[in-house]
Write an enzyme that holds these catalytic residues in place. Structure first.
Site, PDB file in Angstrom:
ATOM      1  N   CYS A  89       1.805   1.815  11.766  1.00 53.65           N
ATOM      2  CA  CYS A  89       2.417   0.515  11.598  1.00 53.65           C
ATOM      3  C   CYS A  89       3.706   0.614  10.784  1.00 53.65           C
ATOM      4  CB  CYS A  89       1.399  -0.488  11.056  1.00 53.65           C
ATOM      5  SG  CYS A  89       1.129  -0.598   9.318  1.00 53.65           S
ATOM      6  N   CYS A 117       1.922   3.216   3.314  1.00 50.24           N
ATOM      7  CA  CYS A 117       2.240   2.435   4.527  1.00 50.24           C
ATOM      8  C   CYS A 117       3.718   2.080   4.618  1.00 50.24           C
ATOM      9  CB  CYS A 117       1.393   1.170   4.539  1.00 50.24           C
ATOM     10  SG  CYS A 117       1.768   0.067   5.910  1.00 50.24           S
ATOM     11  N   CYS A 140       0.857  -1.194   0.000  1.00 53.92           N
ATOM     12  CA  CYS A 140       0.000   0.000   0.000  1.00 53.92           C
ATOM     13  C   CYS A 140       0.895   1.247   0.000  1.00 53.92           C
ATOM     14  CB  CYS A 140      -0.915   0.003   1.208  1.00 53.92           C
ATOM     15  SG  CYS A 140      -1.960  -1.462   1.268  1.00 53.92           S
TER      16      CYS A 140
HETATM   17  N1  SAH Z   1      -2.439  -5.322   6.686  1.00 54.71           N
HETATM   18  C1  SAH Z   1      -3.640  -5.150   7.405  1.00 54.71           C
HETATM   19  C2  SAH Z   1      -3.431  -4.890   8.871  1.00 54.71           C
HETATM   20  C3  SAH Z   1      -2.255  -4.024   9.233  1.00 54.71           C
HETATM   21  S1  SAH Z   1      -2.370  -2.347   8.735  1.00 54.71           S
HETATM   22  C4  SAH Z   1      -4.483  -4.059   6.775  1.00 54.71           C
HETATM   23  O1  SAH Z   1      -3.993  -3.356   5.907  1.00 54.71           O
HETATM   24  O2  SAH Z   1      -5.655  -3.957   7.140  1.00 54.71           O
HETATM   25  C5  SAH Z   1      -3.513  -1.717   9.911  1.00 54.71           C
HETATM   26  C6  SAH Z   1      -4.166  -0.423   9.517  1.00 54.71           C
HETATM   27  O3  SAH Z   1      -3.247   0.666   9.630  1.00 54.71           O
HETATM   28  C7  SAH Z   1      -4.661  -0.439   8.086  1.00 54.71           C
HETATM   29  O4  SAH Z   1      -5.968   0.047   7.997  1.00 54.71           O
HETATM   30  C8  SAH Z   1      -3.664   0.475   7.424  1.00 54.71           C
HETATM   31  O5  SAH Z   1      -4.179   0.979   6.253  1.00 54.71           O
HETATM   32  C9  SAH Z   1      -3.387   1.488   8.494  1.00 54.71           C
HETATM   33  N2  SAH Z   1      -2.199   2.330   8.293  1.00 54.71           N
HETATM   34  C10 SAH Z   1      -1.059   2.014   7.638  1.00 54.71           C
HETATM   35  N3  SAH Z   1      -0.205   3.064   7.649  1.00 54.71           N
HETATM   36  C11 SAH Z   1      -0.829   4.070   8.312  1.00 54.71           C
HETATM   37  C12 SAH Z   1      -0.472   5.407   8.653  1.00 54.71           C
HETATM   38  N4  SAH Z   1       0.710   5.925   8.325  1.00 54.71           N
HETATM   39  N5  SAH Z   1      -1.379   6.162   9.321  1.00 54.71           N
HETATM   40  C13 SAH Z   1      -2.575   5.650   9.702  1.00 54.71           C
HETATM   41  N6  SAH Z   1      -2.956   4.392   9.419  1.00 54.71           N
HETATM   42  C14 SAH Z   1      -2.098   3.605   8.734  1.00 54.71           C
HETATM   43 FE1  SF4 Z   2      -1.160  -2.408   3.247  1.00 53.21          FE
HETATM   44 FE2  SF4 Z   2       0.439  -1.783   5.266  1.00 53.21          FE
HETATM   45 FE3  SF4 Z   2      -1.727  -3.326   5.703  1.00 53.21          FE
HETATM   46 FE4  SF4 Z   2       0.401  -4.251   4.349  1.00 53.21          FE
HETATM   47  S1  SF4 Z   2       0.363  -3.618   6.484  1.00 53.21           S
HETATM   48  S2  SF4 Z   2      -1.733  -4.465   3.778  1.00 53.21           S
HETATM   49  S3  SF4 Z   2       1.079  -2.458   3.210  1.00 53.21           S
HETATM   50  S4  SF4 Z   2      -1.709  -1.192   5.054  1.00 53.21           S
END
Ligand code: SAH
Ligand code: SF4
Length: 340
Positions: A330, A116, A113
């Protein structure tokens, strides 16, 4: 040697039957591990010596190590070193209703993503079950607290490590083990549709959260590669099936990214997409990171977005911002620790 924290109660029962012992030893072992928290077979006083010797031969107690932690207001962030010198993190949030731990499920993440940190660092490997269980055990020991809620929202895509994650959920949910209620456990996925299908089939009772982050394929394709494999139509269709078969409500997570997915038009489109679906929308102010360009939406656009959803009778909340000062999004602590 197998790690003892990889074993569900059922797995341990099978083990004891296999070595010609009574299966109730599994309950005794589980209670020593998770109620009394011993980390040495010698301390399991009600288990006879020759059984202890066998277990010592077959199992290890290897754990993971907290290398550093940061404390903010109502939030702690932990960095763990694994046996093979990889790192993952966990975030503890102190709420008035209890202590909630956000656990990691993989080293890195292959979903990529765009916003992220975890996706920026490719997946190195899946976590074993014990490496998830030990995030809870080590933090409870270090801070002398009890964790009441668990969210699988740390580094990694839980449904890309499905079997280990389900075993982890069984162990922490077990009344003879850590005993965290299914309603207090939430698994979050970016939307791996076949795994959601399997999750429905397995009849899991824990909460399901979906990282949606966009109201249409055009925007979602830009920020979430997974959408090219399973688009919004496929995703919504499996979610409707989940709701129908489980009678449970789904949570949609929606990160507010400035100028990307936060317009009034997006809000209306989202309201339309979710109309009539038994769900809950969590608007998440984006946690900015030094390595990625995206910016957080303004407070005003978040409020306007919220109001439009409300007006259209969608259940919605704006997530409280936890731990910007401790790099709580995360992957951030790990990235800053490893890359400086
Ligand atoms: N991979 C799974 C679970 C881990 S990420 C998923 O994507 O659902 C958990 C959540 O944190 C997800 O909704 C993700 O989009 C969000 N997230 C990732 N980076 C972030 C950031 N910088 N600020 C806020 N939320 C974030
Ligand atoms: Fe997407 Fe981050 Fe969740 Fe992986 S951990 S699926 S890169 S939001």
């Amino acid at each position: 040697m197998k790690n003892i924290y990889n074993y569900t109660l059922q797995n341990l029962e099978d083990y004891f039957l296999e070595i010609g012992e009574k299966k109730f030893k599994a309950i005794q072992t589980f209670e020593w591990l998770y109620k009394k928290r011993v980390s040495d077979f010698e301390q399991m006083k009600n288990i006879k010596n020759d059984t202890i010797m066998k277990m010592k031969n077959d199992f290890s107690f290897n754990s993971i190590k907290i290398v550093t932690y940061k404390q903010g207001k109502d939030v702690y962030k932990f960095l763990f070193q694994l046996q093979d010198n990889n790192y993952v993190e966990a975030v503890l949030m102190l709420h008035d209703y209890g202590n909630s731990l956000c656990v990691s499920t993989q080293v890195g993440c292959n979903m990529g993503c765009a916003f992220c940190e975890s996706g920026r660092l490719k997946k190195v490997r899946d976590l074993e079950t014990y490496e998830m269980v030990c995030q809870i055990l080590e933090i409870e020991k270090t801070l002398d607290i009890r964790i009441s809620h668990v969210v699988l929202m740390g580094i990694g895509e839980p449904f890309d490590n499905y079997d280990n994650v389900i075993k982890f959920i069984k162990i922490i949910n077990d009344g003879k083990g850590i005993d965290i209620g299914a309603r207090h456990i939430t698994v979050s996925t970016s939307g791996i549709v076949p795994k959601i299908e399997q999750f429905i089939k397995d009849g899991n009772q824990v909460n399901l959260a979906i990282s949606l982050h966009a109201p249409n394929n055009e925007i979602r394709n830009k920020i979430m590669k997974i959408n090219k494999a399973y688009d919004i139509e496929q995703l919504m269709s499996v979610i409707k099936k989940y709701i129908k078969e489980t009678n449970r409500r789904v949570t949609f997570e929606y990160i507010m990214l400035d100028g990307v997915n936060d317009s009034k038009k997006c809000a209306l489109e989202l309201a339309n997409l979710l109309k009539g679906i038994n769900c809950y929308v969590n608007l998440i102010p984006y946690n900015e990171t030094s390595h990625i360009e995206y910016k957080k939406s303004s407070e005003q656009s978040i409020k306007e977005f919220y109001d439009i959803l409300k007006k259209n009778k969608i259940n919605v909340t704006i997530r409280r911002e936890f731990g910007r000062t401790v790099d709580a999004a995360c992957g951030q602590l790990r990235a800053n620790y490893e890359e400086g």
